[in-house]
Design a protein around this motif. Sequence first.
Motif, PDB file in Angstrom:
ATOM      1  N   MET A  65       0.848  -1.185   0.000  1.00  0.00           N
ATOM      2  CA  MET A  65       0.000   0.000   0.000  1.00  0.00           C
ATOM      3  C   MET A  65       0.880   1.230   0.000  1.00  0.00           C
ATOM      4  O   MET A  65       1.983   1.205   0.526  1.00  0.00           O
ATOM      5  CB  MET A  65      -0.895   0.030   1.236  1.00  0.00           C
ATOM      6  CG  MET A  65      -2.121  -0.834   1.131  1.00  0.00           C
ATOM      7  SD  MET A  65      -3.288  -0.534   2.457  1.00  0.00           S
ATOM      8  CE  MET A  65      -4.415   0.555   1.627  1.00  0.00           C
ATOM      9  N   ASP A 123      -1.337  -6.436  -2.325  1.00  0.00           N
ATOM     10  CA  ASP A 123      -1.445  -5.952  -0.948  1.00  0.00           C
ATOM     11  C   ASP A 123      -2.457  -6.783  -0.165  1.00  0.00           C
ATOM     12  O   ASP A 123      -3.401  -7.337  -0.738  1.00  0.00           O
ATOM     13  CB  ASP A 123      -1.863  -4.475  -0.912  1.00  0.00           C
ATOM     14  CG  ASP A 123      -0.721  -3.526  -1.243  1.00  0.00           C
ATOM     15  OD1 ASP A 123       0.455  -3.953  -1.194  1.00  0.00           O
ATOM     16  OD2 ASP A 123      -1.007  -2.360  -1.545  1.00  0.00           O
ATOM     17  N   GLU A 160      -0.828  -5.772   5.546  1.00  0.00           N
ATOM     18  CA  GLU A 160      -0.048  -4.612   5.126  1.00  0.00           C
ATOM     19  C   GLU A 160      -0.807  -3.315   5.412  1.00  0.00           C
ATOM     20  O   GLU A 160      -0.209  -2.321   5.825  1.00  0.00           O
ATOM     21  CB  GLU A 160       0.307  -4.710   3.649  1.00  0.00           C
ATOM     22  CG  GLU A 160       1.379  -5.753   3.389  1.00  0.00           C
ATOM     23  CD  GLU A 160       1.555  -6.054   1.924  1.00  0.00           C
ATOM     24  OE1 GLU A 160       2.722  -6.039   1.491  1.00  0.00           O
ATOM     25  OE2 GLU A 160       0.553  -6.305   1.225  1.00  0.00           O
ATOM     26  N   SER A 200       4.197   0.452   2.031  1.00  0.00           N
ATOM     27  CA  SER A 200       4.348  -0.768   2.813  1.00  0.00           C
ATOM     28  C   SER A 200       5.465  -1.648   2.283  1.00  0.00           C
ATOM     29  O   SER A 200       6.027  -2.469   3.013  1.00  0.00           O
ATOM     30  CB  SER A 200       3.037  -1.554   2.877  1.00  0.00           C
ATOM     31  OG  SER A 200       2.640  -1.953   1.586  1.00  0.00           O
TER      32      SER A 200
END
Length: 149
Positions: free
Chosen positions: A1, A37, A41, A145
Amino acid sequence: MRVLVQRVSQARVTVAERVTGEIGRGLLLLVCAMQGDTEAEAEKLAARVAKLRIFRDAAEKMNLSVQDVGGAALVVSQFTLAADTSRGNRPGFSTAAPPEIGERLYQHFAAHLRGLGLTVEMGEFGADMAVALVNDGPVTIWMDSAERG
């Protein structure tokens, strides 16, 4: 992310002249879910954002988090943070998560911030939004992330 964090003294998002979210002091968070993702995360990134020490303390040093100052978060979906401009002048967005996954992770990110005790306002996923803000500082920070395990 990915999230673009902006420290604000105020921010508001409107859709078709209807305010969907508005905050005073806090963080405007432009959020993009990327392909692959996960909820884990989203949670890690939300926790990092909530603890990010970018508000001034009594000595005028950036040493306090949004939690420390009792600030709020305005979370706005922003798939264009996935822009790939490596092949010319027209950005590609193929690395963004598909809309149904993107919306789920966007909602999960915001819910996790709420779970951490923040007041959270939101934009409207997939809508044509107008975002108004007063950037405090200005302070704008990019977080991803993928930068951390």
